[in-house]
Scaffold this motif. Structure first.
Motif, PDB file in Angstrom:
ATOM      1  N   ASN A   2      10.917  -4.612  -6.752  1.00  0.00           N
ATOM      2  CA  ASN A   2      10.575  -5.851  -7.449  1.00  0.00           C
ATOM      3  C   ASN A   2       9.419  -6.497  -6.686  1.00  0.00           C
ATOM      4  OD1 ASN A   2      10.485  -8.645  -8.153  1.00  0.00           O
ATOM      5  ND2 ASN A   2      12.566  -8.513  -8.932  1.00  0.00           N
ATOM      6  N   THR A  24       8.245  -9.432  -6.905  1.00  0.00           N
ATOM      7  CA  THR A  24       8.487 -10.835  -6.569  1.00  0.00           C
ATOM      8  C   THR A  24       9.280 -10.975  -5.271  1.00  0.00           C
ATOM      9  OG1 THR A  24       8.528 -11.357  -8.926  1.00  0.00           O
ATOM     10  CG2 THR A  24       9.401 -13.025  -7.430  1.00  0.00           C
ATOM     11  N   ASN A  25      10.412 -10.268  -5.180  1.00  0.00           N
ATOM     12  CA  ASN A  25      11.252 -10.421  -3.988  1.00  0.00           C
ATOM     13  C   ASN A  25      11.168  -9.225  -3.034  1.00  0.00           C
ATOM     14  OD1 ASN A  25      12.829  -8.408  -5.146  1.00  0.00           O
ATOM     15  ND2 ASN A  25      14.457  -9.788  -5.775  1.00  0.00           N
ATOM     16  N   ASN A  26      10.369  -8.217  -3.378  1.00  0.00           N
ATOM     17  CA  ASN A  26      10.122  -7.045  -2.534  1.00  0.00           C
ATOM     18  C   ASN A  26      11.389  -6.234  -2.233  1.00  0.00           C
ATOM     19  OD1 ASN A  26       7.919  -5.640  -1.485  1.00  0.00           O
ATOM     20  ND2 ASN A  26       8.322  -6.363   0.579  1.00  0.00           N
ATOM     21  N   LYS A  27      12.378  -6.272  -3.141  1.00  0.00           N
ATOM     22  CA  LYS A  27      13.615  -5.512  -2.982  1.00  0.00           C
ATOM     23  C   LYS A  27      13.700  -4.453  -4.071  1.00  0.00           C
ATOM     24  CE  LYS A  27      16.231  -9.174  -0.814  1.00  0.00           C
ATOM     25  NZ  LYS A  27      17.428  -9.987  -0.819  1.00  0.00           N
ATOM     26  N   GLU A  79      15.500  -2.437  -6.953  1.00  0.00           N
ATOM     27  CA  GLU A  79      16.502  -2.720  -7.982  1.00  0.00           C
ATOM     28  C   GLU A  79      16.647  -1.486  -8.867  1.00  0.00           C
ATOM     29  OE1 GLU A  79      15.591  -7.476  -8.558  1.00  0.00           O
ATOM     30  OE2 GLU A  79      14.547  -6.041  -9.830  1.00  0.00           O
TER      31      GLU A  79
END
Length: 144
Positions: free
Chosen positions: A119, A121-124, A126
């Motif tokens: 992602n 936006t949050n750099n995680k 998913e």
């Protein structure tokens, strides 16, 4: 003596290559941990939690109700998750990871493919897509 030194250098180089190749990246390890969580939540019937960890693309393609029904049907057909081993893994551009497992469930052994996307936006990572391969790879588990 020269040939001996060359052989030693070649041997060290081969060992280094195998050591580097065997090490998973930090991203790959993160995704494998997420998949273990996904599988544990499956066994615990924590279907809403599983769905909450999917990407927006996944959620746009499959509403929560459909996901829950799919997972309930999967559990009814396959039984509980027991174990798996990695069959294939691929990391692309530090943003997409695909891992194919041979997974053993209570009733069947089959291939499963997980694709995780980072992602922005949050750099995680998913869950982007999930596939249970029913194309001839499903094998019933023979209990002793």
């Amino acid at each position: 003596m020269r040939i001996y030194n060359s052989c030693i250098k070649l041997f060290i180089l081969i060992i280094m290559i195998f050591t580097i190749a065997a090490c998973d990246s930090k991203n790959m390890q993160e995704v494998q941990l997420k998949i273990k969580t996904f599988q544990a939540e499956y066994n615990d019937n924590s279907l809403k939690e599983m769905y909450a960890e999917t990407s927006n693309d996944f959620k746009n393609a499959m509403p929560e109700g459909s996901f829950i029904i799919l997972m309930m049907e999967k559990k009814k057909m396959l039984g509980t998750y027991e174990k798996s081993r990695v069959l294939y893994s691929l990391e692309k551009d530090n943003s997409l990871i695909k891992i194919t497992y041979v997974s053993e469930y209570e009733k069947y052994i089959l291939a499963e493919e997980f694709v995780y996307k980072k992602n922005k936006t949050n750099n995680k990572f998913e869950l982007f897509s999930f596939l249970v391969d029913s194309g001839g790879f499903i094998q019933p588990v023979m209990k002793k």
